[in-house]
Design a protein around this motif. Structure first.
Motif, PDB file in Angstrom:
ATOM      1  N   GLU A  13     -28.282 -99.083  79.168  1.00  7.63           N
ATOM      2  CA  GLU A  13     -27.207 -98.133  78.966  1.00  7.63           C
ATOM      3  C   GLU A  13     -27.045 -97.265  80.197  1.00  7.63           C
ATOM      4  OE1 GLU A  13     -28.343 -95.991  75.456  1.00  7.63           O
ATOM      5  OE2 GLU A  13     -27.932 -97.693  74.149  1.00  7.63           O
ATOM      6  N   LEU A  14     -25.807 -97.046  80.609  1.00  6.08           N
ATOM      7  CA  LEU A  14     -25.485 -96.164  81.721  1.00  6.08           C
ATOM      8  C   LEU A  14     -24.544 -95.096  81.192  1.00  6.08           C
ATOM      9  CD1 LEU A  14     -24.647 -98.906  84.392  1.00  6.08           C
ATOM     10  CD2 LEU A  14     -26.839 -97.754  84.045  1.00  6.08           C
ATOM     11  N   VAL A  15     -24.866 -93.828  81.422  1.00  7.50           N
ATOM     12  CA  VAL A  15     -24.067 -92.718  80.928  1.00  7.50           C
ATOM     13  C   VAL A  15     -23.793 -91.778  82.089  1.00  7.50           C
ATOM     14  CG1 VAL A  15     -23.973 -90.800  79.286  1.00  7.50           C
ATOM     15  CG2 VAL A  15     -25.194 -92.881  78.682  1.00  7.50           C
ATOM     16  N   PHE A  16     -22.544 -91.293  82.194  1.00  7.60           N
ATOM     17  CA  PHE A  16     -22.154 -90.427  83.300  1.00  7.60           C
ATOM     18  C   PHE A  16     -21.330 -89.257  82.793  1.00  7.60           C
ATOM     19  CE2 PHE A  16     -22.097 -94.894  84.468  1.00  7.60           C
ATOM     20  CZ  PHE A  16     -23.034 -94.924  85.480  1.00  7.60           C
ATOM     21  N   ALA A  17     -21.667 -88.041  83.219  1.00  4.62           N
ATOM     22  CA  ALA A  17     -20.817 -86.872  82.994  1.00  4.62           C
ATOM     23  C   ALA A  17     -19.934 -86.737  84.230  1.00  4.62           C
ATOM     24  CB  ALA A  17     -21.679 -85.623  82.815  1.00  4.62           C
ATOM     25  N   LEU A  18     -18.637 -86.656  84.035  1.00 11.42           N
ATOM     26  CA  LEU A  18     -17.712 -86.673  85.164  1.00 11.42           C
ATOM     27  C   LEU A  18     -17.003 -85.342  85.381  1.00 11.42           C
ATOM     28  CD1 LEU A  18     -16.240 -90.229  84.624  1.00 11.42           C
ATOM     29  CD2 LEU A  18     -18.124 -89.534  86.108  1.00 11.42           C
ATOM     30  N   GLY A  19     -17.385 -84.312  84.657  1.00 12.19           N
ATOM     31  CA  GLY A  19     -16.824 -82.994  84.896  1.00 12.19           C
ATOM     32  C   GLY A  19     -15.547 -82.714  84.126  1.00 12.19           C
ATOM     33  N   SER A  20     -15.027 -81.524  84.321  1.00 15.39           N
ATOM     34  CA  SER A  20     -13.898 -81.016  83.547  1.00 15.39           C
ATOM     35  C   SER A  20     -12.551 -81.575  83.966  1.00 15.39           C
ATOM     36  CB  SER A  20     -13.837 -79.495  83.675  1.00 15.39           C
ATOM     37  OG  SER A  20     -15.048 -78.927  83.269  1.00 15.39           O
ATOM     38  N   TYR A  21     -12.449 -82.117  85.152  1.00 14.29           N
ATOM     39  CA  TYR A  21     -11.145 -82.488  85.682  1.00 14.29           C
ATOM     40  C   TYR A  21     -10.838 -83.979  85.638  1.00 14.29           C
ATOM     41  CZ  TYR A  21     -11.464 -77.716  87.325  1.00 14.29           C
ATOM     42  OH  TYR A  21     -11.614 -76.365  87.382  1.00 14.29           O
ATOM     43  N   ALA A  22     -11.794 -84.778  85.266  1.00 16.47           N
ATOM     44  CA  ALA A  22     -11.576 -86.223  85.229  1.00 16.47           C
ATOM     45  C   ALA A  22     -10.723 -86.596  84.018  1.00 16.47           C
ATOM     46  CB  ALA A  22     -12.905 -86.971  85.176  1.00 16.47           C
ATOM     47  N   THR A  23      -9.827 -87.540  84.212  1.00 14.80           N
ATOM     48  CA  THR A  23      -8.987 -88.036  83.114  1.00 14.80           C
ATOM     49  C   THR A  23      -9.689 -89.192  82.413  1.00 14.80           C
ATOM     50  OG1 THR A  23      -7.862 -89.672  84.490  1.00 14.80           O
ATOM     51  CG2 THR A  23      -6.901 -87.444  84.423  1.00 14.80           C
ATOM     52  N   ILE A  24      -9.156 -89.589  81.269  1.00 15.25           N
ATOM     53  CA  ILE A  24      -9.694 -90.747  80.551  1.00 15.25           C
ATOM     54  C   ILE A  24      -9.597 -91.988  81.436  1.00 15.25           C
ATOM     55  CG2 ILE A  24      -9.367 -92.274  78.563  1.00 15.25           C
ATOM     56  CD1 ILE A  24     -10.522 -89.531  77.857  1.00 15.25           C
ATOM     57  N   PHE A  25      -8.469 -92.141  82.130  1.00 18.11           N
ATOM     58  CA  PHE A  25      -8.297 -93.289  83.018  1.00 18.11           C
ATOM     59  C   PHE A  25      -9.380 -93.301  84.089  1.00 18.11           C
ATOM     60  CE2 PHE A  25      -6.638 -95.005  87.026  1.00 18.11           C
ATOM     61  CZ  PHE A  25      -6.464 -96.317  86.654  1.00 18.11           C
TER      62      PHE A  25
END
Length: 126
Positions: A13-25
């Motif tokens: 499993e790989l999990v990433f937090a991408l922050g407040s500004y990332a879109t679903i795309f």
């Protein structure tokens, strides 16, 4: 906060937090890229690698995918999102897990899309 998750049949499993500004795309594209890079890191050759995604746009990713395909047979398959496909449901679960994580590094983690910048500017009072 956006997040991304990748689930492999080998239960990695790989999990990433991408922050407040990332879109679903962007999160979908990041997960797709992470999957490709993980496969490139393992350096398989002469294998069939199937990557499933519920994002048609993510399936259009080319360069990294071409690198992977230069040594392997790669099959891209679009699947309907939230339709009970087990591996996709696991990736969605991991993405939700990523939403509880705090990103490492300054925001924005990913580039802020033009459309988000414009809509934010329109909401800002003069």
């Amino acid at each position: 906060m956006a997040e991304a998750g990748v689930y492999k049949k080998t239960h990695q499993e790989l999990v990433f937090a991408l922050g407040s500004y990332a879109t679903i795309f962007q999160a979908e594209m990041y997960a797709f890229l992470a999957c490709e890079l993980e496969n490139l890191k393992r350096a398989p050759k002469e294998r069939t690698i199937q990557i499933c995604s519920d994002s048609r746009a993510a399936l259009l990713c080319k360069k990294t995918l071409n690198d992977l395909a230069s040594r392997n047979k790669v099959i891209l398959t679009w699947i309907t999102g939230h339709s009970g496909v087990w591996g996709n449901e696991e990736a969605d679960r991991l993405a939700r897990e990523g939403s509880a994580m705090y990103p490492i590094g300054p925001e924005p983690i990913l580039g802020v899309p033009y459309s988000m910048r414009v809509s934010t500017m329109k909401k800002t009072p003069n």
